[in-house]
Motif scaffolding. Structure first.
Motif, PDB file in Angstrom:
ATOM      1  N   GLN A  57       0.830  -1.202   0.000  1.00 37.60           N
ATOM      2  CA  GLN A  57       0.000   0.000   0.000  1.00 37.60           C
ATOM      3  C   GLN A  57       0.866   1.255   0.000  1.00 37.60           C
ATOM      4  N   ASN A 107       2.309   1.564  -3.382  1.00 41.10           N
ATOM      5  CA  ASN A 107       1.264   2.012  -4.302  1.00 41.10           C
ATOM      6  C   ASN A 107       1.013   3.515  -4.154  1.00 41.10           C
ATOM      7  N   LEU A 108       1.019   3.968  -2.883  1.00 42.33           N
ATOM      8  CA  LEU A 108       0.831   5.402  -2.640  1.00 42.33           C
ATOM      9  C   LEU A 108       1.992   6.194  -3.245  1.00 42.33           C
ATOM     10  N   THR A 152       1.622   6.226  -6.903  1.00 41.70           N
ATOM     11  CA  THR A 152       0.521   7.126  -7.277  1.00 41.70           C
ATOM     12  C   THR A 152       0.983   8.578  -7.256  1.00 41.70           C
ATOM     13  N   GLU A 153       1.759   8.929  -6.220  1.00 40.69           N
ATOM     14  CA  GLU A 153       2.278  10.287  -6.122  1.00 40.69           C
ATOM     15  C   GLU A 153       3.241  10.582  -7.272  1.00 40.69           C
ATOM     16  N   VAL A 176       3.179   9.163 -10.207  1.00 43.51           N
ATOM     17  CA  VAL A 176       2.369   9.297 -11.422  1.00 43.51           C
ATOM     18  C   VAL A 176       1.729  10.671 -11.489  1.00 43.51           C
ATOM     19  N   GLU A 177       1.198  11.131 -10.350  1.00 40.86           N
ATOM     20  CA  GLU A 177       0.568  12.450 -10.327  1.00 40.86           C
ATOM     21  C   GLU A 177       1.603  13.545 -10.613  1.00 40.86           C
ATOM     22  N   SER A 184       2.529  13.414 -14.185  1.00 41.85           N
ATOM     23  CA  SER A 184       1.425  13.958 -14.977  1.00 41.85           C
ATOM     24  C   SER A 184       1.432  15.479 -14.944  1.00 41.85           C
TER      25      SER A 184
END
Length: 209
Positions: free
Chosen positions: A156, A159-160, A163-164, A166-167, A170
């Motif tokens: 987790q 994954n966090l 995710t950060e 990826v953000e 982006s």
């Protein structure tokens, strides 16, 4: 003929007495060594209320007379001679045998009560051993569950983090695209300005002598 008939009768009587003595010998062995446990056809001990079942033994003179081994499991009688039912009159006539049987039946009744108390600690020890095994199994499961939960937290967290990332990627991509779009627009404007300048210069060139 009568003599032969008498001889056959005596022989039958002798066999009947020997049959009773065989049965008495088995009961004497059980009084001395204990009533055997009862096993099923698969050779596993049979239990009742958590206790080992004891095999059949006659509890009255009538049951003794009818006893032919079919009431017992095969494992119990494996070491003993084959015996059969006996007539009531045979035991009634031979007082000493009848008294011996009655005594053995009484002793076996007491023996059964004694063995029921002996079996309880064995059963308790068995249950305790089983409890130790189950506790060990429970500890292993709890440890495995802890490891899975720990791994889940790691995943987790990863994954966090992803995710950060990826953000962030982006956002950087959007910013880069925006900057490139601005540069492209600026280049287009400069290109258009140059084209206009060239168009303005060309007529002047044509006026020269």
């Amino acid at each position: 003929m009568k003599k032969n008939g008498g001889g056959i009768a005596a022989l039958n009587q002798q066999r009947a007495i020997q049959n009773i003595k065989t049965k008495i010998g088995i009961l004497e062995h059980w009084v001395s060594q204990g009533i055997p446990r009862r096993y099923n056809e698969a050779g596993q001990p049979m239990l009742s209320s958590g206790l080992h079942e004891l095999d059949y033994f006659p509890k009255s003179l009538r049951q003794f007379n009818l006893w032919d081994g079919s009431q017992n499991c095969s494992e119990t009688l494996r070491a003993f001679p084959i015996f059969r039912k006996n007539a009531n009159d045979t035991l009634r006539i031979h007082t000493s045998l009848r008294q011996c049987v009655q005594k053995l039946i009484a002793e076996l009744r007491r023996k059964r009560k004694e063995q029921s108390y002996i079996e309880k600690p064995d059963t308790l020890n068995s249950l305790r051993s089983q409890l130790v095994i189950e506790k060990g199994r429970l500890r292993l499961l709890e440890k495995e569950l802890y490891n899975h939960r720990k791994q889940m937290k790691i995943l987790q967290g990863e994954n966090l983090r992803l995710t950060e990332l990826v953000e962030l990627a982006s956002e950087e991509s959007h910013r880069a695209i925006s900057e490139l779009q601005d540069d492209l627009n600026s280049a287009r404007e400069q290109n258009a300005a140059l084209v206009r300048r060239i168009q303005q210069v060309l007529p002047l060139k044509n006026l020269k002598p």
